[in-house]
Design an enzyme around this catalytic site. Structure first.
Site, PDB file in Angstrom:
ATOM      1  N   CYS A  85       0.769  -1.082   0.002  1.00 25.25           N
ATOM      2  CA  CYS A  85       0.001   0.064   0.050  1.00 25.25           C
ATOM      3  C   CYS A  85       0.918   1.254   0.049  1.00 25.25           C
ATOM      4  O   CYS A  85       2.251   0.991  -0.261  1.00 25.25           O
ATOM      5  CB  CYS A  85      -1.095  -0.075   1.378  1.00 25.25           C
ATOM      6  SG  CYS A  85      -0.240   0.245   2.916  1.00 25.25           S
ATOM      7  N   HIS A 126      13.647 -16.011  11.109  1.00 29.84           N
ATOM      8  CA  HIS A 126      13.196 -16.056  12.684  1.00 29.84           C
ATOM      9  C   HIS A 126      11.594 -16.219  12.982  1.00 29.84           C
ATOM     10  O   HIS A 126      11.214 -16.372  13.909  1.00 29.84           O
ATOM     11  CB  HIS A 126      13.788 -14.740  13.476  1.00 29.84           C
ATOM     12  CG  HIS A 126      15.357 -14.703  13.662  1.00 29.84           C
ATOM     13  ND1 HIS A 126      15.867 -13.723  14.556  1.00 29.84           N
ATOM     14  CD2 HIS A 126      16.213 -15.317  12.955  1.00 29.84           C
ATOM     15  CE1 HIS A 126      17.287 -14.233  14.335  1.00 29.84           C
ATOM     16  NE2 HIS A 126      17.540 -15.143  13.625  1.00 29.84           N
TER      17      HIS A 126
HETATM   18  C1  RB5 Z   1      -3.921   5.528   0.917  1.00 24.07           C
HETATM   19  O1  RB5 Z   1      -3.856   6.888   0.615  1.00 24.07           O
HETATM   20  C2  RB5 Z   1      -3.016   5.203   2.115  1.00 24.07           C
HETATM   21  O2  RB5 Z   1      -3.481   5.448   3.198  1.00 24.07           O
HETATM   22  C3  RB5 Z   1      -2.605   3.717   2.057  1.00 24.07           C
HETATM   23  O3  RB5 Z   1      -2.176   3.257   0.852  1.00 24.07           O
HETATM   24  C4  RB5 Z   1      -1.691   3.314   3.139  1.00 24.07           C
HETATM   25  O4  RB5 Z   1      -0.543   3.974   3.408  1.00 24.07           O
HETATM   26  C5  RB5 Z   1      -2.031   3.074   4.472  1.00 24.07           C
HETATM   27  O5  RB5 Z   1      -1.542   2.561   5.546  1.00 24.07           O
END
Ligand code: RB5
Length: 149
Positions: A65, A98
């Site tokens: 993400c 680990h």
């Molecule tokens: C999305 O804008 C962002 O919040 C997500 O990709 C991530 O970084 C959340 O932890």
């Protein structure tokens, strides 16, 4: 190795790069989305990847993400999932040796491509060391009996 991949929009570009490298290395990768840069919710993809791994012992996961933080928190809500947010190959090798981590997580907005690929290669080529680490990873799972004491 069978590897399930997932990301939100913030991790999409990095995920695509890493999937290409995994395929070059001979892994079988299933991308569970997202496939678009439209804003979406990272837990949806964390849960999809976690469910697949739990249903298929021996498989592993790749999640990205923006920061790697949200999607690793969501994946780690699943008993049996050990998702490790890594920033370099040393963390990747320790997570495997680990912690027997079964999901590699990286932040698409925070890590450079070369470092991410190096981290990826180390994670998916390192084995769990077992031994004293086995009991520790078993203790990660919540045991209601143990909670009583
Ligand atoms: C999305 O804008 C962002 O919040 C997500 O990709 C991530 O970084 C959340 O932890």
């Amino acid at each position: 190795m069978k590897i399930y991949a997932g990301s939100d929009h913030g991790g999409l570009v990095l995920k695509k790069t890493l999937i290409r490298r995994l395929v070059e290395l001979g892994h079988e990768v299933v991308d569970l989305g997202t496939d678009s840069d439209s804003s979406c919710d990272y837990p949806d993809f964390a849960h999809a990847v976690a469910a697949k791994i739990l249903a298929e012992p021996g498989s592993k996961g790749l999640l990205t993400c923006g920061s790697g933080i949200g999607i690793s928190i969501a994946a780690n809500r699943h008993a049996g999932i050990r998702a490790a947010l890594c920033h370099n190959s040393l963390e990747a090798s320790l997570a495997r040796q680990h912690n027997d981590a079964n999901v590699l997580v990286m932040g698409g907005r925070l890590i450079g491509e070369a470092l991410a690929v190096d981290t990826l290669e180390k994670f998916f080529s390192t084995s769990f060391a077992g031994g004293r680490h086995q009991i520790r990873i078993e203790k990660i799972e919540i045991n209601p009996e143990r909670q009583k004491n």
